[in-house]
Every structure is written in structure tokens, then in C-alpha cells.
Design an enzyme around this catalytic site. Structure first.
Site, short mmCIF file in Angstrom:
data_model
loop_
_atom_site.label_atom_id
_atom_site.label_comp_id
_atom_site.label_asym_id
_atom_site.label_seq_id
_atom_site.Cartn_x
_atom_site.Cartn_y
_atom_site.Cartn_z
CE1 TYR A 79 -4.25 1.78 1.05
CE2 TYR A 79 -2.57 3.37 1.71
CZ TYR A 79 -3.88 3.07 1.41
OH TYR A 79 -4.84 4.05 1.46
CG PHE A 131 -10.20 15.68 -23.92
CD1 PHE A 131 -10.40 15.17 -25.20
CD2 PHE A 131 -10.48 14.88 -22.84
CE1 PHE A 131 -10.88 13.88 -25.37
CE2 PHE A 131 -10.95 13.59 -23.02
CZ PHE A 131 -11.14 13.08 -24.28
CB THR A 132 -15.09 15.77 -23.23
OG1 THR A 132 -14.25 14.63 -23.11
CG2 THR A 132 -15.60 15.90 -24.66
CG ASP A 222 -3.66 16.31 -21.83
OD1 ASP A 222 -3.06 15.23 -22.01
OD2 ASP A 222 -4.89 16.39 -21.73
CE LYS A 265 -6.56 9.36 -24.68
NZ LYS A 265 -7.36 9.15 -25.89
NE ARG A 388 -15.68 12.92 -28.67
CZ ARG A 388 -15.45 12.71 -27.37
NH1 ARG A 388 -14.24 12.51 -26.93
NH2 ARG A 388 -16.42 12.70 -26.49
CG PHE A 454 -19.90 12.36 -24.77
CD1 PHE A 454 -19.52 13.51 -24.10
CD2 PHE A 454 -19.03 11.28 -24.75
CE1 PHE A 454 -18.32 13.58 -23.42
CE2 PHE A 454 -17.82 11.33 -24.08
CZ PHE A 454 -17.47 12.48 -23.39
C1 LIG Z 1 -5.94 14.81 -24.45
C2 LIG Z 1 -6.68 14.08 -23.37
N1 LIG Z 1 -6.63 14.55 -22.11
C3 LIG Z 1 -7.27 13.91 -21.11
C4 LIG Z 1 -7.99 12.77 -21.33
C5 LIG Z 1 -8.70 12.10 -20.20
O1 LIG Z 1 -8.02 10.92 -19.89
P1 LIG Z 1 -8.76 9.64 -19.29
O2 LIG Z 1 -9.72 9.14 -20.33
O3 LIG Z 1 -7.65 8.69 -19.00
O4 LIG Z 1 -9.47 10.07 -18.06
C6 LIG Z 1 -8.05 12.24 -22.62
C7 LIG Z 1 -8.80 11.03 -22.89
O5 LIG Z 1 -9.12 10.66 -23.98
C8 LIG Z 1 -7.38 12.93 -23.67
O6 LIG Z 1 -7.41 12.49 -24.93
#
Ligand SMILES: Cc1ncc(COP(=O)(O)O)c(C=O)c1O
Length: 481
Positions: A79, A131-132, A222, A265, A388, A454
Site C-alpha cells: 500500500y 478536451f471534454t 497534457d 494512450k 465527436r 455523450f
Molecule cells: C488529451 C486528453 N486529455 C485527457 C484525457 C482524459 O483521460 P482519461 O480518459 O484517461 O481520463 C483524454 C482522454 O481521452 C485525452 O485524450
């Protein structure tokens, strides 16, 4: 790796052997119709058993290497003080050059912690594109996302090699307008996912950093697709053609204050982390890690995934690994261009993006063309893509629809998972659908969640276009395809 055949044609070559496989099946079109109807015309609701090729996302769906799988077997489950964490920290130090590491369960958890600590109500956060999940977390913390891309970024028929660049002049204007003290930080997303996985250049990153530093604004990077962005710099930016992916990554990291990624990714695992060399930022973030994620040495990740991430980080610096998806995307995009199917160009880092506004010009955005196209692609091929577009935007505070800049059906290429014949199959079915595009109608919401709609939203077709489309398909291919 690109290989030139004796007929002059260039093809992307898989620089790996497939030694473990997973069965997939193509269920008949009537079963697909039933599945999409039950799933509320939302491809997120489909089950694997009903999907032939899963191109929903490249997130957490990549093939791991033998060395990653082997590393998982020797993980330490402690842990606290877990040895696997120290292997990850050492890989981060070597590959990215950061001293302090906070592991999180995935990318959005990093965004949550960064938003909690650095975004104050009334702040603005400039970025090359949102990003969303980023937007959701920064807005929940009371901030406003400010996208300061160049106009070219939204041109889906562009030849601009760095559509992910942040517009330096707009950044300076924003600082003047809002004041540097109202800017939480500037965020660069490598590669900009929602505009088609488009990279930024090294030159642009350094220029953004210069403006930020002059105004005492720090830079958040990011790096979810960091190796792909580095690959594009190597391919497309003058002066970098002979540099290694590792050298390009080090150069990028030299201007970064806080780095985070979704490890799902480029590193081909399930997890994420925040890293920095700034002790003060680290100390501000650290107390919240056990509150929301877990203890410092696992932070919400399985220790097996931590081991695999340490290996994946090092492996992504291999040019053939960094370019494995990008070259397939390029091939896929090229094949669709041959058939005049509207796709986002130049080819980006994670997926082939079909421009639904141009594919289905008869559908207004209020009828969700990208969602309709994703449903139609599934019905006619068994291939799962992702909407998207406007469905991926949430309504504003007054409940008004916010129309997305772009309407894209995204066909992601999970790294090292699919083969050339898979791509050729999708190209063929997209060709067929394009010829019959007049049959595709719109969608309307029947169940609409208030945030990130979505994911769980349910929709229904306007009219019964889906049955007509399936009938025409069956006349040509029979009912068993
Ligand atoms: C550029 C980017 N930032 C953040 C995220 C969020 O990451 P996660 O899906 O691992 O929470 C993603 C996910 O697709 C992403 O493409």
C-alpha cells in the site's frame, strides 16, 4: 515504419509480431440494428459481443508489449512504499526529466486535482483546444476554458501540419484582456484530440512558454499523446528530422511546469500521473492525492499497471512504437481521400475523423450529424466509432444547445491492435455508406444527462431511416453480413 513496395506504393508496416489474439465476430445486420436501438443510438452503449472492430477510442484499448505483460507479474502490492512506484518514478525521471510524481487512476483524475488546486472561480484557462473531461473539471472549479487556436485548426480540409498550435497573438490579447492574475495557467494538449489529434510544433510550444513566462503564467502540458506529438515534430518540423523521439520529448519537457497524462494512450496502460520539477506545485497537489485517488505510491492505479506504465513510457520513445498508430491513421485517411470521402486532414495522431457535416450535408447540427453517422457506420459495418460533435458538448447554463465547431465521427486506431485488412474493410463499408448517404437521417435525444451527456445519453432516429438503410444494405450484401 513505412515500407515502399516494388510497385512504388508505401504502406505502414507493423514492427511487431502478434502472439496473443482475441476473437472477434461480425454479427448480422439485424442484430446490429437491435443492438443500436437498445443502446439509444449511442455507440457507448454497445456491448463488445455486438461489435466487429472497436474503433470507439484508443484509450486503454492498445495492445501491450511482451515486456509490459512480463513486468506486471513482478509488481509489488504494498500500500505504501510500493517498489513498482519507484520504477515508474525512475522511468518518468529518465524519459520526461521530472522529479516529483503523483500517480492517478486516469487522465481526468489528474485534471480534477489540477483544477482543484489551481483553478479559482472567475479564472480563465487558455489552451490550444479543450478536451471534454478537461473542460468539465475546469468549469466545475469555476473557471472558463479559453480556446485560442488559429482559424486553420477548424478547417477539416487543411494542409497545415501543426493545426494544434496555440495562437500566440490571441494568447497575448487574452492576457491583456483578463490580466495574468486571472489566468490559472496555459494548457497545451499534445495532440489536440477533438480537432482530429492535431499536433503543435516545438516552435509554437516554446513561443507559448516565452509569453507565459514573461507574464508569470505557468505551463501545463497534457501529454496523453506525447509520443505521437513528438513523432509528428520529427516528421514535419524542420530541424527535427534527425532527432530521436526521446530527444524531442526532452526538448519539449524543458519548458513544461506541470505535466500530466492519461496513460491509456501513448503508454498503452490504464492509469495516469502528474509530474513536475516544481516542489511548491507538488506540495500543493500532494495532500489531495490520498483524498481522491489513493496513497502516494499507487494513487488509484493497480500496481500491475504501474509496472507496465514504467515499461510503456520507455517503449514509446522507440520511433516504430511512437508512429505505429499515426502511420495507420495516415494510410486510412489516404484511402478515404482516394474515394473523396470527407476526412480531417492532415491525418492526426489517434484516429481517422470523418467530417459528418460534409458527409451528411442534408442534416442540420440540431439533428446531430456526427451521432447519426456513427450509428449508420455501426449498422452497415459492425464497426464502432465515436461521435465527436454537438452531442459531445453539454448545454449552456440556460439549457441552450451549444453547437460544436466540428461534427466528426471518429474511428480510432488502438495501437498495434488492427491489421491492414481490417482497415480495408472499414474503407469499403464507408465507401458504400457514402454512396447511400442520402438514406441517413437525424437523431433526437430521448434521455439527456446534465453533464458529459455523450456517455450515457439515449437518442432515437427521426423517422425510420435506420430500417431503410439496413434494407438497402441487405439487398446488396444479404442478411448475414
Ligand atoms: C488529451 C486528453 N486529455 C485527457 C484525457 C482524459 O483521460 P482519461 O480518459 O484517461 O481520463 C483524454 C482522454 O481521452 C485525452 O485524450
Amino acid at each position: 515504419m513505412i515500407v515502399r513496395l516494388s510497385n512504388g506504393k508505401e504502406i505502414p508496416m507493423e514492427m511487431h509480431k502478434v502472439r496473443i489474439v482475441q476473437k472477434t465476430s461480425l454479427v448480422p445486420i439485424d442484430q446490429r440494428l437491435k443492438a443500436i436501438e437498445e443502446g439509444g443510438y449511442n455507440t457507448f452503449s454497445l456491448r463488445t459481443r455486438d461489435i466487429f472492430l472497436d474503433m470507439l477510442t484508443d484509450s486503454g484499448t492498445n495492445a501491450m508489449s511482451d515486456n509490459q505483460l512480463a513486468a506486471m507479474m513482478v509488481s509489488d502490492d504494498a500500500y505504501a512504499g510500493c517498489e513498482s512506484f519507484y520504477k515508474l518514478a525512475s522511468a518518468i525521471k529518465d524519459v520526461l526529466g521530472f522529479e516529483y510524481v503523483l500517480p492517478v487512476h486516469q487522465g481526468r483524475a489528474a485534471e480534477h486535482l489540477i483544477a482543484k488546486v489551481f483553478v479559482k472561480p472567475g479564472d480563465v484557462i487558455p489552451m490550444n483546444y479543450h478536451f471534454t473531461t478537461t473542460k468539465a473539471h475546469f468549469e466545475l472549479a469555476g473557471g472558463t476554458v479559453l480556446e485560442i487556436y488559429r482559424d486553420e485548426a477548424l478547417n477539416t480540409k487543411s494542409t497545415d501540419l501543426f493545426k494544434g498550435n496555440l495562437d500566440p497573438q490571441k494568447f497575448k490579447d487574452a492576457i491583456k484582456k483578463y490580466g495574468a492574475d486571472k489566468i490559472s495557467f496555459v494548457r497545451m494538449e499534445a495532440t489536440a484530440n477533438l480537432i482530429g489529434g492535431q499536433p503543435f510544433s516545438m516552435e509554437n510550444l516554446k513561443e507559448v512558454k516565452k509569453i507565459a513566462s514573461e507574464n508569470k503564467i505557468f505551463l501545463v502540458y497534457d501529454g496523453s499523446l506525447i509520443s505521437e506529438n513528438a513523432y509528428f515534430i520529427k516528421q514535419r518540423e524542420k530541424g527535427y528530422e534527425n532527432k530521436s523521439i526521446q530527444e524531442i520529448i526532452w526538448e519539449m519537457m524543458s519548458v513544461v511546469d506541470i505535466f500530466y497524462l492519461s496513460g491509456r494512450k501513448s503508454t498503452c496502460v490504464r492509469g495516469g500521473f502528474i509530474a513536475t520539477n516544481n516542489k511548491e506545485y507538488y506540495e500543493l497537489l500532494k495532500p489531495w492525492l490520498p483524498v481522491y485517488e489513493g496513497f502516494l505510491t499507487y494513487g488509484g492505479m493497480s500496481t500491475k499497471e504501474i509496472e507496465a506504465m514504467a515499461v510503456g513510457l520507455r517503449e514509446m520513445t522507440d520511433t516504430n512504437v511512437a508512429g505505429s498508430a499515426a502511420e495507420f491513421v495516415k494510410y486510412f485517411v489516404g484511402r478515404l481521400i482516394e474515394s473523396k470521402i470527407p476526412v480531417v486532414t492532415p491525418a492526426g495522431g489517434l484516429a481517422c475523423h470523418v467530417d459528418a457535416k460534409l458527409f451528411l450535408p442534408h442534416l442540420p447540427q440540431s439533428q446531430y450529424p456526427a451521432g447519426a453517422l456513427a450509428a449508420a457506420i455501426y449498422i452497415t459495418s459492425g464497426v464502432r466509432s465515436m461521435e465527436r460533435g454537438t452531442i459531445s458538448m453539454d448545454r449552456d447554463e440556460d439549457g441552450n444547445e451549444v453547437y460544436s465547431d466540428l461534427e466528426l465521427a471518429r474511428l480510432a486506431i488502438p495501437r498495434r491492435v488492427y491489421t491492414m485488412s481490417h482497415i480495408e474493410y472499414v474503407v469499403d463499408r464507408l465507401n458504400w455508406l457514402y454512396k447511400h448517404r442520402d438514406l441517413v437521417g437525424g437523431l433526437k435525444f430521448v434521455e439527456e444527462p446534465p453533464v458529459l451527456r455523450f456517455f450515457f445519453g439515449k437518442l432515437a432516429p427521426l423517422g425510420n431511416w435506420e430500417t431503410k438503410l439496413a434494407d438497402v444494405f441487405k439487398k446488396e450484401f444479404g442478411a448475414s453480413y
